[in-house]
Design an enzyme around this catalytic site. Structure first.
Site, PDB file in Angstrom:
ATOM      1  N   CYS A   1      43.937  35.510  30.354  1.00  0.00           N
ATOM      2  CA  CYS A   1      42.490  35.680  30.547  1.00  0.00           C
ATOM      3  C   CYS A   1      41.658  34.706  29.710  1.00  0.00           C
ATOM      4  O   CYS A   1      41.587  33.528  30.024  1.00  0.00           O
ATOM      5  CB  CYS A   1      42.100  37.126  30.293  1.00  0.00           C
ATOM      6  SG  CYS A   1      40.491  37.546  30.988  1.00  0.00           S
TER       7      CYS A   1
ATOM      8  N   ARG B   1      32.264  41.386  37.942  1.00  0.00           N
ATOM      9  CA  ARG B   1      33.577  41.295  37.318  1.00  0.00           C
ATOM     10  C   ARG B   1      34.646  41.670  38.322  1.00  0.00           C
ATOM     11  O   ARG B   1      34.437  42.534  39.171  1.00  0.00           O
ATOM     12  CB  ARG B   1      33.680  42.254  36.129  1.00  0.00           C
ATOM     13  CG  ARG B   1      32.875  41.875  34.937  1.00  0.00           C
ATOM     14  CD  ARG B   1      33.143  42.829  33.785  1.00  0.00           C
ATOM     15  NE  ARG B   1      34.338  42.455  33.038  1.00  0.00           N
ATOM     16  CZ  ARG B   1      34.331  41.583  32.026  1.00  0.00           C
ATOM     17  NH1 ARG B   1      33.216  41.014  31.653  1.00  0.00           N
ATOM     18  NH2 ARG B   1      35.442  41.282  31.384  1.00  0.00           N
TER      19      ARG B   1
ATOM     20  N   HIS C   1      46.107  41.287  32.297  1.00  0.00           N
ATOM     21  CA  HIS C   1      45.972  41.765  30.936  1.00  0.00           C
ATOM     22  C   HIS C   1      47.141  42.610  30.526  1.00  0.00           C
ATOM     23  O   HIS C   1      48.021  42.901  31.300  1.00  0.00           O
ATOM     24  CB  HIS C   1      44.706  42.601  30.829  1.00  0.00           C
ATOM     25  CG  HIS C   1      43.540  41.785  30.457  1.00  0.00           C
ATOM     26  ND1 HIS C   1      43.480  41.161  29.250  1.00  0.00           N
ATOM     27  CD2 HIS C   1      42.432  41.448  31.126  1.00  0.00           C
ATOM     28  CE1 HIS C   1      42.344  40.488  29.191  1.00  0.00           C
ATOM     29  NE2 HIS C   1      41.699  40.639  30.330  1.00  0.00           N
TER      30      HIS C   1
END
Ligand SMILES: [Zn+2]
Lengths: 258, 479
Positions: A96, A130, A204
């Site tokens: 990320c 997002r 993630h």
């Protein structure tokens, strides 16, 4: 002689969100399965990056505020040494924010364009919305990995949470193809990036725990650098990891389609 | 004057609630949802002229709300409060509809009434202005449901927005740098509470500084303004402590309300607790174990005293709160110990990293652990991202020999335990559909005199609780 794996955890005091710490734990655990001692070295702001001290470097993600704190140090203090290490085939895993900062620039949503390291030819443009959710990718090179009998070995499972859209430039290959989720930018069906031994992803926390194939791939690459191309990681089972992988398949309701 | 719409909304909400209750369902959201649909300004109309206290923040809302409610009840108030989880606008609206007749009766009998409402951070942004509370408590800010909020600073902005849309006195946690900074430009409304410095050096057994190379995560190590690392002279847990920015010198404020426990280790439910209001000191005991409950206790006491100042009720003193505290029983799913013959079990809701970290810390230190049962779900109410469990320090905790995992994502928890060094042969796991059976197995294996600690996240707790209510004839949680 007992082998050792030296792991560098970049800015671990600042980038500790979304479970990225799980990646370090996975490297340690799966190295441990082969009797390899894993040592973690943390490196933070103001400290110089000395590539020879590490076999593998982990660069995670954080919130915007923390990433802004880091960016100056990353480019100014550590930049040249990191670039040289990339050219010398040092193994990196960047997730990320770390992925974005390896690239050329990051353009804020309705804001300015911020120069990043430029170690790999990618750039990122932020948007308001997002991209958040569970993800599944297909990664072709995972067919051969020292991880034994991985359930659906080519699949990578993760969770993404990013506002940046990353686009790959010449010379950079995607890490995987998106099966579920948004990936790099929600447009071109690619996820992550590979350049030399730099592996990047938007997946993630607990990316490596859920994907023992790539964990072992990274450990082997890292040790080959030091011990020679002929070095091979012993095969090791993935019983528990497979339970988690199968459970994601059965819990697919939480997965958003690309 | 109530408008026709408000009245209609009330009548409909009341009817739906009665029907759902008769059908045996806890009607904690639906009536309010419909009331808000009929009358979008329902909240501001119904709350007009009423006493309201709002509690927001990522952790400790439920316990703090519960403590404030109990203290005010003890001093003779008719307290209306929402049940845990029903803390969005619809849940708040349901609470007002539900307590309407009881409040009327109270007013008739000259009993003062107050609404004590735990409020979700995002909902707080919108509802604080509508409810116009006299007191707001902001407990803390830890990472929580980032799949919903995106980032911690987004959550903080929600809280700011709520605070600026009302005139309430604001109670802030002094030890949380993210929260205490909210005092800027609101100085005359802000009151601080926190752990007394003595507590930071005495009650803390887990020092994050010496956990080796894998430090557990902390949420706010750096000054937001200067991007410089805070210097801590004392710490409690997470990012709580006595901090100072080396650059702008922004620092932890001395809390007007402070507390600590006397003994030299982690406080339990028999610990003597000292409450301080300025120079005034009073002794009491901590009703629920864990240092985070020292924070909840002092936040609740500060809220009651401040509320008393606002409404001119002189009975609500720090001494009164100290007297009320020891009798308070844990709120729903927060360390309730339930005896079953010669053993017991205890449910501890864990929703986010700091909550799980605190729970594991307590289980590690408790002397009566006869098993640990973790349940992990990933529904929207839980957060669909389960990776937060990797931010929690499992590595430096001691686990009992008997471990159990269930939940829709139990395998992720299993992996977390095994990666932290737990022996796979000590762990029993089961699909969520078998979670009740596994509970029975765990309870049967728990030795006499010991306690089975059960740590579920939100929807897993609701499911398990439903089973336990029937099995052990517990009171229904919405009552
Ligand atoms: Zn500062």
């Amino acid at each position: 002689m007992k082998q050792s794996l030296r792991i560098c955890h970049l800015y671990s005091d600042l980038l500790n969100l979304y479970g990225d710490r799980g990646n370090i734990l996975a490297l340690m655990y799966r190295a441990g399965l082969r009797g390899i001692d894993a040592n973690v070295y943390t490196l933070t702001i103001g400290e110089r990056f000395e590539a020879d001290r590490y076999d593998i470097v982990f660069f995670g993600g954080g919130q915007d505020a923390e990433q802004n704190i880091i960016r100056r140090d990353w480019v100014g203090v550590k930049g040249d040494a990191v670039k040289a290490a990339v050219e010398n085939d040092k193994v990196f895993l960047c997730v990320c924010g770390g992925y974005q900062m390896m690239g050329k620039y990051y353009r804020e949503f309705e804001g300015e364009q911020i120069d990043c390291l430029g170690a790999i030819n990618v750039h990122t443009v932020a948007q308001k919305k997002r991209l958040i959710g569970n993800t599944v990718y297909r990664c072709d090179f995972l067919n051969e990995s020292p991880a034994k009998e991985v359930f659906e070995p080519q699949k990578l499972y993760g969770f993404e949470n990013h506002s940046g859209r990353t686009f790959l430039g010449e010379g950079v290959k995607p890490l995987a193809k998106v099966l579920a989720g948004s990936g790099n930018n929600g447009e071109d069906g690619t996820e992550g990036a590979v350049f030399r031994n730099v592996y990047c992803t938007y997946s993630h926390g607990s990316f490596l725990p859920k994907n023992p194939g790539i964990t072992d791939h990274l450990i082997e690459k890292a040790l080959k650098n030091r011990l020679g191309e002929e070095y091979c990681l012993e095969p090791a089972e993935c019983k528990t990891e497979n339970i988690a992988r199968k459970q994601i398949e059965t819990c697919k309701k939480g997965l958003t389609r690309a | 004057m109530k408008s026709f719409r408000t009245t209609a909304a009330l009548v409909v909400a009341g009817t739906i609630r009665t029907v759902l209750r008769l059908a045996g369902k806890g009607a904690t959201n639906l009536p309010g949802k419909i009331a808000l649909r009929i009358c979008p300004s329902f909240l501001s109309k119904i709350a007009y002229g009423k006493n309201v206290i709002m509690i927001t923040g990522t952790n400790g809302k439920t316990t703090t709300t519960h403590m404030i409610s109990e203290m005010l009840r003890k001093s003779g108030y008719m307290v209306a409060t929402n049940v845990s989880g029903a803390n969005l606008a619809a849940g708040l609206a349901t609470t007002f509809a539900e307590y309407r007749s009881r409040e009327r009766r109270a007013v008739k009998n000259r009993v003062p009434a107050v609404y004590v409402l735990e409020t979700d951070e995002a909902a707080f942004a919108k509802t604080a202005g509508e409810l116009n509370p006299s007191v707001c408590v902001v407990t803390n800010l830890f990472r929580d449901q980032l799949d919903r909020f995106g980032e911690l600073l987004t959550t903080r902005k929600c809280i700011e927005k709520g605070l600026d849309s009302c005139n309430a006195r604001i109670l802030l946690n002094a030890d949380d740098s993210m929260i205490s900074a909210l005092q800027k430009d609101r100085e005359e409304r802000v009151i601080f509470f926190g752990l007394d410095e003595a507590g930071m050096t005495r009650n803390i057994v887990t020092n994050t500084e010496d956990s080796g190379s894998m430090k557990p995560s902390s949420d706010a190590e750096y000054c937001l303004k200067c991007k410089k690392k805070f210097i801590y002279t004392a710490r409690s847990f997470g990012h709580f402590g006595i901090f100072e920015c080396p650059s702008c010198k922004d620092h932890r404020r001395l809390p007007q309300y402070a507390a600590y426990c006397e003994q030299e280790k982690a406080p339990n439910d028999e610990s003597t607790m000292i409450l301080k209001k300025g120079e005034h000191i009073v002794r009491t005991s901590l009703p629920i174990m864990g240092v985070h409950n020292v924070y909840n206790s002092i936040a609740a006491a500060a809220a009651c005293v401040t509320f008393g100042e606002e409404v001119g009720d002189e009975r609500l003193t720090i001494d009164f709160c100290a007297k009320a505290l020891p009798d308070i029983r844990p709120a729903f799913g927060r360390m309730e110990k339930i005896n079953v013959g010669s053993k017991s079990f205890c449910i501890l809701l864990v929703k986010n990293p700091v909550g799980l970290d605190r729970a594991l810390c307590m289980v590690s230190e408790a002397s009566d652990v006869g098993g640990l049962y973790l349940l992990l779900n990933s529904n929207i109410a839980d957060g669909t991202d389960v990776s937060w469990i990797w931010d929690v320090d499992f590595e430096n905790r001691t686990f009992p020999d008997r471990l159990y995992v269930s939940g829709e994502r139990y395998a992720e928890m299993l992996l977390r335990l095994i990666y932290s060094g737990a022996a796979p042969e000590n762990i029993r796991s089961a699909e969520m559909s078998q979670c009740e059976k596994l509970f029975e197995e765990a309870l049967a294996a728990c030795p006499d005199g010991k306690c089975l600690y059960v740590l579920p996240n939100y929807t897993a707790m609701l499911a398990l609780r439903k089973y336990l209510v029937g099995r052990f004839r517990l009171r229904n949680f919405w009552k």
